[in-house]
Scaffold this motif. Structure first.
Motif, PDB file in Angstrom:
ATOM      1  N   ALA A  49      14.253  -5.264 -20.148  1.00 37.06           N
ATOM      2  CA  ALA A  49      14.715  -6.574 -20.612  1.00 37.06           C
ATOM      3  C   ALA A  49      13.949  -7.692 -19.910  1.00 37.06           C
ATOM      4  O   ALA A  49      13.570  -8.688 -20.547  1.00 37.06           O
ATOM      5  CB  ALA A  49      16.223  -6.723 -20.368  1.00 37.06           C
ATOM      6  N   ARG A  50      13.704  -7.533 -18.622  1.00 34.43           N
ATOM      7  CA  ARG A  50      12.924  -8.547 -17.898  1.00 34.43           C
ATOM      8  C   ARG A  50      11.495  -8.609 -18.442  1.00 34.43           C
ATOM      9  O   ARG A  50      10.939  -9.695 -18.616  1.00 34.43           O
ATOM     10  CB  ARG A  50      12.884  -8.220 -16.406  1.00 34.43           C
ATOM     11  CG  ARG A  50      14.156  -8.566 -15.691  1.00 34.43           C
ATOM     12  CD  ARG A  50      14.051  -8.302 -14.213  1.00 34.43           C
ATOM     13  NE  ARG A  50      15.329  -8.552 -13.574  1.00 34.43           N
ATOM     14  CZ  ARG A  50      15.723  -7.967 -12.477  1.00 34.43           C
ATOM     15  NH1 ARG A  50      14.938  -7.099 -11.857  1.00 34.43           N
ATOM     16  NH2 ARG A  50      16.905  -8.235 -11.958  1.00 34.43           N
ATOM     17  N   ARG A  76      22.881   4.819 -13.485  1.00 31.39           N
ATOM     18  CA  ARG A  76      22.328   3.704 -12.701  1.00 31.39           C
ATOM     19  C   ARG A  76      20.817   3.596 -12.928  1.00 31.39           C
ATOM     20  O   ARG A  76      20.289   2.493 -13.055  1.00 31.39           O
ATOM     21  CB  ARG A  76      22.630   3.895 -11.217  1.00 31.39           C
ATOM     22  CG  ARG A  76      24.070   3.617 -10.874  1.00 31.39           C
ATOM     23  CD  ARG A  76      24.346   3.781  -9.411  1.00 31.39           C
ATOM     24  NE  ARG A  76      25.742   3.447  -9.126  1.00 31.39           N
ATOM     25  CZ  ARG A  76      26.384   3.822  -8.059  1.00 31.39           C
ATOM     26  NH1 ARG A  76      25.767   4.524  -7.125  1.00 31.39           N
ATOM     27  NH2 ARG A  76      27.643   3.492  -7.882  1.00 31.39           N
ATOM     28  N   ALA A  87      20.330   2.153 -16.330  1.00 34.39           N
ATOM     29  CA  ALA A  87      20.644   0.720 -16.322  1.00 34.39           C
ATOM     30  C   ALA A  87      19.507  -0.069 -15.675  1.00 34.39           C
ATOM     31  O   ALA A  87      19.135  -1.142 -16.166  1.00 34.39           O
ATOM     32  CB  ALA A  87      21.960   0.472 -15.565  1.00 34.39           C
ATOM     33  N   ALA A  88      18.943   0.449 -14.608  1.00 30.83           N
ATOM     34  CA  ALA A  88      17.815  -0.233 -13.956  1.00 30.83           C
ATOM     35  C   ALA A  88      16.605  -0.266 -14.883  1.00 30.83           C
ATOM     36  O   ALA A  88      15.910  -1.282 -14.976  1.00 30.83           O
ATOM     37  CB  ALA A  88      17.453   0.478 -12.645  1.00 30.83           C
ATOM     38  N   ARG A  89      16.369   0.833 -15.603  1.00 30.06           N
ATOM     39  CA  ARG A  89      15.243   0.874 -16.543  1.00 30.06           C
ATOM     40  C   ARG A  89      15.458  -0.131 -17.666  1.00 30.06           C
ATOM     41  O   ARG A  89      14.550  -0.895 -18.008  1.00 30.06           O
ATOM     42  CB  ARG A  89      15.091   2.281 -17.124  1.00 30.06           C
ATOM     43  CG  ARG A  89      13.884   2.437 -18.050  1.00 30.06           C
ATOM     44  CD  ARG A  89      13.880   3.777 -18.775  1.00 30.06           C
ATOM     45  NE  ARG A  89      15.026   3.976 -19.620  1.00 30.06           N
ATOM     46  CZ  ARG A  89      15.177   3.443 -20.828  1.00 30.06           C
ATOM     47  NH1 ARG A  89      14.256   2.657 -21.318  1.00 30.06           N
ATOM     48  NH2 ARG A  89      16.256   3.683 -21.539  1.00 30.06           N
ATOM     49  N   ILE A  90      16.668  -0.178 -18.196  1.00 30.21           N
ATOM     50  CA  ILE A  90      16.966  -1.127 -19.280  1.00 30.21           C
ATOM     51  C   ILE A  90      16.823  -2.559 -18.768  1.00 30.21           C
ATOM     52  O   ILE A  90      16.269  -3.424 -19.457  1.00 30.21           O
ATOM     53  CB  ILE A  90      18.387  -0.861 -19.837  1.00 30.21           C
ATOM     54  CG1 ILE A  90      18.401   0.463 -20.605  1.00 30.21           C
ATOM     55  CG2 ILE A  90      18.845  -1.999 -20.728  1.00 30.21           C
ATOM     56  CD1 ILE A  90      19.789   0.924 -20.996  1.00 30.21           C
ATOM     57  N   ARG A  91      17.288  -2.817 -17.554  1.00 35.11           N
ATOM     58  CA  ARG A  91      17.177  -4.150 -16.966  1.00 35.11           C
ATOM     59  C   ARG A  91      15.706  -4.537 -16.788  1.00 35.11           C
ATOM     60  O   ARG A  91      15.307  -5.656 -17.097  1.00 35.11           O
ATOM     61  CB  ARG A  91      17.926  -4.191 -15.633  1.00 35.11           C
ATOM     62  CG  ARG A  91      17.990  -5.557 -14.988  1.00 35.11           C
ATOM     63  CD  ARG A  91      18.805  -5.574 -13.701  1.00 35.11           C
ATOM     64  NE  ARG A  91      18.359  -4.587 -12.754  1.00 35.11           N
ATOM     65  CZ  ARG A  91      19.091  -3.554 -12.328  1.00 35.11           C
ATOM     66  NH1 ARG A  91      20.299  -3.378 -12.777  1.00 35.11           N
ATOM     67  NH2 ARG A  91      18.601  -2.704 -11.445  1.00 35.11           N
ATOM     68  N   ASP A  92      14.900  -3.577 -16.318  1.00 38.05           N
ATOM     69  CA  ASP A  92      13.474  -3.848 -16.144  1.00 38.05           C
ATOM     70  C   ASP A  92      12.791  -4.091 -17.487  1.00 38.05           C
ATOM     71  O   ASP A  92      11.940  -4.984 -17.606  1.00 38.05           O
ATOM     72  CB  ASP A  92      12.792  -2.694 -15.412  1.00 38.05           C
ATOM     73  CG  ASP A  92      13.231  -2.585 -13.956  1.00 38.05           C
ATOM     74  OD1 ASP A  92      13.784  -3.583 -13.427  1.00 38.05           O
ATOM     75  OD2 ASP A  92      13.035  -1.515 -13.356  1.00 38.05           O
TER      76      ASP A  92
END
Length: 178
Positions: A91-92, A81, A84-89
């Motif tokens: 990507a943003r 998790r 995933a949050a790091r990858i999402r950040d």
């Protein structure tokens, strides 16, 4: 034998030979039970107790392993998790960077198009001014020729007159702006 005499006295007291045979048989039975049967039974009970205790111990070990695996699973899930949050950040952030780059390029292109339009407009204006000056010059020469009554068709005279006239117009235009 006289069974009648023995029967009357043997109702309460048993016959001594039967008591001795019974006692020997009982002692022999006790000896066989103690020597062979009880040790086997003790071994069987001990094996059953060991099996039960071993099963409980194995169950406890299995429970501990299950708890350990559950803790590892929860840790891996938390790490996943977090990842995933790091990858999402990321990507943003990448998307915002790309958006900023596109906006900067669009602004540069806009500025370039505006500058090209202004340059084209200035060139068109200069061309129109030249054309208008030529036409105004011809009209002024024709008008001056009609007023003066002489022909100003001579090219050298015409260009000098036209240049003076246009210079006067520029002076008037410049004075009007100031």
């Amino acid at each position: 034998m006289n069974y009648a005499a023995e029967d009357s006295s043997g109702i309460i007291i048993p016959v001594w030979s039967e008591v001795i045979v019974g006692t020997v048989a009982f002692a022999l039975l006790c000896f066989v039970l103690m020597k062979f049967v009880f040790p086997k039974m003790e071994e069987t009970f001990k094996a059953r107790v060991d099996a039960i205790e071993g099963g409980i111990e194995r169950a406890n070990k299995a429970q501990e392993e299950a708890n350990t695996l559950l803790a590892q699973y929860k840790q891996q899930l938390a790490e996943a998790r977090t990842e995933a949050a790091r990858i999402r950040d990321e990507a943003r952030a990448d998307a915002n960077g790309i958006k900023a780059d596109i906006m900067a390029k669009a602004e540069e292109e806009r500025d370039r198009v505006i500058a090209a339009g202004r340059d084209q407009l200035a060139a068109n204006r200069q061309q129109l001014i030249r054309e208008l000056r030529g036409e105004i010059g011809e009209l002024a020469v024709d008008l001056a020729g009609k007023i003066v009554g002489e022909s100003l068709a001579d090219e050298a005279r015409q260009s000098g007159t036209v240049e003076r006239f246009l210079a006067d117009l520029d002076n008037i235009e410049t004075a009007g702006r100031a």
